[in-house]
Motif scaffolding. Structure first.
Motif, PDB file in Angstrom:
ATOM      1  N   ILE A  55       0.081   4.627 -13.547  1.00 27.08           N
ATOM      2  CA  ILE A  55       0.076   3.470 -12.665  1.00 27.08           C
ATOM      3  C   ILE A  55       1.083   2.408 -13.099  1.00 27.08           C
ATOM      4  O   ILE A  55       1.483   2.343 -14.257  1.00 27.08           O
ATOM      5  CB  ILE A  55      -1.341   2.854 -12.578  1.00 27.08           C
ATOM      6  CG1 ILE A  55      -1.829   2.400 -13.950  1.00 27.08           C
ATOM      7  CG2 ILE A  55      -2.312   3.849 -11.968  1.00 27.08           C
ATOM      8  CD1 ILE A  55      -3.179   1.705 -13.936  1.00 27.08           C
ATOM      9  N   GLY A  56       1.460   1.576 -12.133  1.00 32.16           N
ATOM     10  CA  GLY A  56       2.403   0.488 -12.379  1.00 32.16           C
ATOM     11  C   GLY A  56       2.932  -0.021 -11.060  1.00 32.16           C
ATOM     12  O   GLY A  56       2.739   0.597 -10.007  1.00 32.16           O
ATOM     13  N   SER A  57       3.606  -1.153 -11.089  1.00 27.70           N
ATOM     14  CA  SER A  57       4.141  -1.752  -9.868  1.00 27.70           C
ATOM     15  C   SER A  57       5.330  -0.953  -9.353  1.00 27.70           C
ATOM     16  O   SER A  57       5.844  -0.054 -10.036  1.00 27.70           O
ATOM     17  CB  SER A  57       4.566  -3.197 -10.137  1.00 27.70           C
ATOM     18  OG  SER A  57       5.547  -3.238 -11.166  1.00 27.70           O
ATOM     19  N   ASN A  58       5.788  -1.281  -8.157  1.00 30.20           N
ATOM     20  CA  ASN A  58       6.991  -0.644  -7.622  1.00 30.20           C
ATOM     21  C   ASN A  58       8.168  -0.913  -8.555  1.00 30.20           C
ATOM     22  O   ASN A  58       8.376  -2.044  -9.006  1.00 30.20           O
ATOM     23  CB  ASN A  58       7.313  -1.205  -6.228  1.00 30.20           C
ATOM     24  CG  ASN A  58       6.319  -0.746  -5.183  1.00 30.20           C
ATOM     25  OD1 ASN A  58       5.792   0.350  -5.274  1.00 30.20           O
ATOM     26  ND2 ASN A  58       6.059  -1.583  -4.189  1.00 30.20           N
ATOM     27  N   GLY A  59       8.935   0.135  -8.844  1.00 26.68           N
ATOM     28  CA  GLY A  59      10.085  -0.005  -9.729  1.00 26.68           C
ATOM     29  C   GLY A  59       9.745   0.037 -11.200  1.00 26.68           C
ATOM     30  O   GLY A  59      10.609  -0.201 -12.051  1.00 26.68           O
ATOM     31  N   ALA A  60       8.482   0.373 -11.520  1.00 27.54           N
ATOM     32  CA  ALA A  60       8.071   0.380 -12.933  1.00 27.54           C
ATOM     33  C   ALA A  60       8.638   1.570 -13.702  1.00 27.54           C
ATOM     34  O   ALA A  60       8.732   1.535 -14.927  1.00 27.54           O
ATOM     35  CB  ALA A  60       6.546   0.396 -13.026  1.00 27.54           C
ATOM     36  N   GLY A  61       9.000   2.641 -12.985  1.00 24.59           N
ATOM     37  CA  GLY A  61       9.533   3.833 -13.637  1.00 24.59           C
ATOM     38  C   GLY A  61       8.682   5.071 -13.447  1.00 24.59           C
ATOM     39  O   GLY A  61       8.957   6.120 -14.034  1.00 24.59           O
ATOM     40  N   LYS A  62       7.666   4.981 -12.598  1.00 25.86           N
ATOM     41  CA  LYS A  62       6.740   6.109 -12.405  1.00 25.86           C
ATOM     42  C   LYS A  62       7.442   7.317 -11.781  1.00 25.86           C
ATOM     43  O   LYS A  62       7.360   8.434 -12.305  1.00 25.86           O
ATOM     44  CB  LYS A  62       5.563   5.688 -11.512  1.00 25.86           C
ATOM     45  CG  LYS A  62       4.795   4.471 -12.006  1.00 25.86           C
ATOM     46  CD  LYS A  62       3.567   4.187 -11.169  1.00 25.86           C
ATOM     47  CE  LYS A  62       3.880   3.945  -9.686  1.00 25.86           C
ATOM     48  NZ  LYS A  62       4.724   2.745  -9.470  1.00 25.86           N
ATOM     49  N   SER A  63       8.111   7.101 -10.658  1.00 30.86           N
ATOM     50  CA  SER A  63       8.757   8.224  -9.965  1.00 30.86           C
ATOM     51  C   SER A  63       9.889   8.814 -10.802  1.00 30.86           C
ATOM     52  O   SER A  63      10.110  10.034 -10.787  1.00 30.86           O
ATOM     53  CB  SER A  63       9.294   7.767  -8.601  1.00 30.86           C
ATOM     54  OG  SER A  63       8.231   7.426  -7.739  1.00 30.86           O
ATOM     55  N   THR A  64      10.586   7.971 -11.550  1.00 31.71           N
ATOM     56  CA  THR A  64      11.637   8.477 -12.446  1.00 31.71           C
ATOM     57  C   THR A  64      11.044   9.412 -13.486  1.00 31.71           C
ATOM     58  O   THR A  64      11.602  10.473 -13.790  1.00 31.71           O
ATOM     59  CB  THR A  64      12.359   7.307 -13.136  1.00 31.71           C
ATOM     60  OG1 THR A  64      13.035   6.521 -12.154  1.00 31.71           O
ATOM     61  CG2 THR A  64      13.378   7.813 -14.148  1.00 31.71           C
ATOM     62  N   THR A  65       9.882   9.033 -14.026  1.00 33.16           N
ATOM     63  CA  THR A  65       9.211   9.897 -15.004  1.00 33.16           C
ATOM     64  C   THR A  65       8.845  11.241 -14.380  1.00 33.16           C
ATOM     65  O   THR A  65       9.071  12.300 -14.982  1.00 33.16           O
ATOM     66  CB  THR A  65       7.940   9.220 -15.537  1.00 33.16           C
ATOM     67  OG1 THR A  65       8.257   7.926 -16.053  1.00 33.16           O
ATOM     68  CG2 THR A  65       7.304  10.060 -16.642  1.00 33.16           C
ATOM     69  N   ILE A  66       8.266  11.200 -13.180  1.00 35.08           N
ATOM     70  CA  ILE A  66       7.887  12.437 -12.497  1.00 35.08           C
ATOM     71  C   ILE A  66       9.112  13.328 -12.278  1.00 35.08           C
ATOM     72  O   ILE A  66       9.058  14.550 -12.463  1.00 35.08           O
ATOM     73  CB  ILE A  66       7.214  12.132 -11.138  1.00 35.08           C
ATOM     74  CG1 ILE A  66       5.910  11.355 -11.329  1.00 35.08           C
ATOM     75  CG2 ILE A  66       6.960  13.422 -10.359  1.00 35.08           C
ATOM     76  CD1 ILE A  66       4.826  12.110 -12.029  1.00 35.08           C
ATOM     77  N   LYS A  67      10.230  12.721 -11.891  1.00 33.69           N
ATOM     78  CA  LYS A  67      11.448  13.508 -11.648  1.00 33.69           C
ATOM     79  C   LYS A  67      11.972  14.133 -12.926  1.00 33.69           C
ATOM     80  O   LYS A  67      12.550  15.225 -12.895  1.00 33.69           O
ATOM     81  CB  LYS A  67      12.502  12.624 -10.984  1.00 33.69           C
ATOM     82  CG  LYS A  67      12.162  12.284  -9.532  1.00 33.69           C
ATOM     83  CD  LYS A  67      13.140  11.298  -8.928  1.00 33.69           C
ATOM     84  CE  LYS A  67      12.732  10.950  -7.494  1.00 33.69           C
ATOM     85  NZ  LYS A  67      13.622   9.912  -6.901  1.00 33.69           N
ATOM     86  N   MET A  68      11.788  13.479 -14.062  1.00 37.21           N
ATOM     87  CA  MET A  68      12.178  14.104 -15.329  1.00 37.21           C
ATOM     88  C   MET A  68      11.239  15.250 -15.683  1.00 37.21           C
ATOM     89  O   MET A  68      11.674  16.284 -16.195  1.00 37.21           O
ATOM     90  CB  MET A  68      12.201  13.055 -16.447  1.00 37.21           C
ATOM     91  CG  MET A  68      13.371  12.084 -16.359  1.00 37.21           C
ATOM     92  SD  MET A  68      13.569  11.037 -17.825  1.00 37.21           S
ATOM     93  CE  MET A  68      12.179   9.913 -17.627  1.00 37.21           C
ATOM     94  N   LEU A  69       9.954  15.090 -15.395  1.00 39.79           N
ATOM     95  CA  LEU A  69       8.991  16.151 -15.690  1.00 39.79           C
ATOM     96  C   LEU A  69       9.212  17.383 -14.818  1.00 39.79           C
ATOM     97  O   LEU A  69       8.934  18.506 -15.243  1.00 39.79           O
ATOM     98  CB  LEU A  69       7.564  15.628 -15.501  1.00 39.79           C
ATOM     99  CG  LEU A  69       7.086  14.595 -16.524  1.00 39.79           C
ATOM    100  CD1 LEU A  69       5.741  14.014 -16.113  1.00 39.79           C
ATOM    101  CD2 LEU A  69       6.995  15.207 -17.916  1.00 39.79           C
ATOM    102  N   THR A  70       9.696  17.183 -13.598  1.00 40.48           N
ATOM    103  CA  THR A  70       9.952  18.318 -12.712  1.00 40.48           C
ATOM    104  C   THR A  70      11.340  18.926 -12.924  1.00 40.48           C
ATOM    105  O   THR A  70      11.644  19.978 -12.357  1.00 40.48           O
ATOM    106  CB  THR A  70       9.819  17.899 -11.239  1.00 40.48           C
ATOM    107  OG1 THR A  70      10.715  16.815 -10.969  1.00 40.48           O
ATOM    108  CG2 THR A  70       8.400  17.461 -10.924  1.00 40.48           C
ATOM    109  N   GLY A  71      12.179  18.265 -13.712  1.00 42.30           N
ATOM    110  CA  GLY A  71      13.524  18.780 -13.962  1.00 42.30           C
ATOM    111  C   GLY A  71      14.569  18.308 -12.983  1.00 42.30           C
ATOM    112  O   GLY A  71      15.720  18.729 -13.057  1.00 42.30           O
ATOM    113  N   ILE A  72      14.204  17.426 -12.059  1.00 45.05           N
ATOM    114  CA  ILE A  72      15.183  16.873 -11.112  1.00 45.05           C
ATOM    115  C   ILE A  72      16.172  15.968 -11.841  1.00 45.05           C
ATOM    116  O   ILE A  72      17.368  15.961 -11.550  1.00 45.05           O
ATOM    117  CB  ILE A  72      14.462  16.093  -9.993  1.00 45.05           C
ATOM    118  CG1 ILE A  72      13.602  17.039  -9.166  1.00 45.05           C
ATOM    119  CG2 ILE A  72      15.460  15.365  -9.089  1.00 45.05           C
ATOM    120  CD1 ILE A  72      12.709  16.339  -8.163  1.00 45.05           C
ATOM    121  N   LEU A  73      15.655  15.197 -12.808  1.00 42.06           N
ATOM    122  CA  LEU A  73      16.491  14.327 -13.632  1.00 42.06           C
ATOM    123  C   LEU A  73      16.353  14.735 -15.090  1.00 42.06           C
ATOM    124  O   LEU A  73      15.319  15.271 -15.504  1.00 42.06           O
ATOM    125  CB  LEU A  73      16.057  12.860 -13.487  1.00 42.06           C
ATOM    126  CG  LEU A  73      16.191  12.199 -12.119  1.00 42.06           C
ATOM    127  CD1 LEU A  73      15.613  10.785 -12.174  1.00 42.06           C
ATOM    128  CD2 LEU A  73      17.648  12.156 -11.670  1.00 42.06           C
TER     129      LEU A  73
END
Length: 264
Positions: A55-73
């Motif tokens: 959890i966290g506010s918009n722009g906190a880094g949540k989606s970026t983390t998910i994209k690293m876990l999936t290998g997108i980033l």
């Protein structure tokens, strides 16, 4: 062994820097950039079968983390491991063991019936007839999808599309599932159905769930552990009791706490 591991992970984006003192020619042909840190030295592990609210506010880094876990980033620095593998270097292998739902983005084929997309995913994941039928029938029954299986996706409501996307996500019985705002924009009844489904599939199949959401109902009813991130930094990692003890003022609800934490 942990299914998910992040160790001192940072992720920087290169942002174009505007300079009014430079000519348009220079700005176009010799652009300057600055780094923006989206994830800042984050470390945590997730064990098999955990249900974690990220959890966290918009722009906190949540989606970026998910994209690293999936290998997108890929991370700028630090170590990311899923199934003890580098997600970027093992995207195909990891895809067989994970599922992803990104909010209202759909994996369904717009002009085809839902059942046809199921058949396509069966081929993609090389599922046997027996395994496919067993899992599909369970998902259709649990998510109450029988009435719209033969409809074209473009004819479905938002709630029906979300249930179909969840079914696709779980069709190949993934070990880990990443859900990014899975109940956004849905009515109360559909949200309740999805939450009950996630609890059931975690209980019966031991699926690890990493959930990002702003919905306090999702946090309270799905997540057993909370990881709070703000401006790319990890602020809290623990259970609900510890979270409430750390952030609660007298009379606060979870929604009150999150609003205050996000505003700070």
């Amino acid at each position: 062994m942990s299914q998910i591991e992040l160790k001192n992970v940072c992720k920087d984006y290169k942002i174009r820097k505007r300079d009014e003192s430079r000519s348009r020619f220079s700005e176009f042909f010799r652009p300057r950039y600055e780094a923006k840190r989206a994830v800042d030295d984050i470390s945590f592990t997730i064990e098999p079968g955990e249900m974690v609210g990220y959890i966290g506010s918009n722009g906190a880094g949540k989606s970026t983390t998910i994209k690293m876990l999936t290998g997108i980033l890929s991370p700028t620095t630090g170590i990311v491991r899923v199934f003890d593998r580098d997600p970027c270097k093992n995207r195909t292998k990891n895809a067989l063991d994970m599922g992803v739902v990104f909010g209202q983005r759909t994996q369904l084929l717009w002009d085809l019936p839902v059942r046809d997309t199921f058949e396509l995913f069966k081929t993609m994941y090389r599922l046997s007839d027996r395994d496919f039928k067993k899992q599909r029938d369970m998902l259709v029954e649990t998510l109450e999808m029988e009435s719209f299986l033969s409809q074209a996706v473009r004819q479905l409501s938002l709630g029906q599309r979300m249930r179909a996307n969840l079914a696709l996500c779980f069709l190949h019985q993934p070990k880990v599932v990443y859900l990014d705002e899975p109940t956004i924009g849905l009515d109360v009844l559909v949200k309740d159905r999805i939450r009950a489904f996630l609890r059931q599939i975690n209980r019966e199949q031991g699926t690890t769930v990493l959930l990002t959401t702003h919905d306090t109902g999702d946090i309270e009813e799905i997540a057993e552990r909370l990881i709070l991130i703000d401006s790319g930094k990890l602020l809290y990692d623990g259970d609900h009791t510890g979270f409430l003890s750390k952030y609660r003022d007298a009379g606060d609800t979870l929604e009150d706490i999150l609003k205050r934490v996000y505003a700070e």
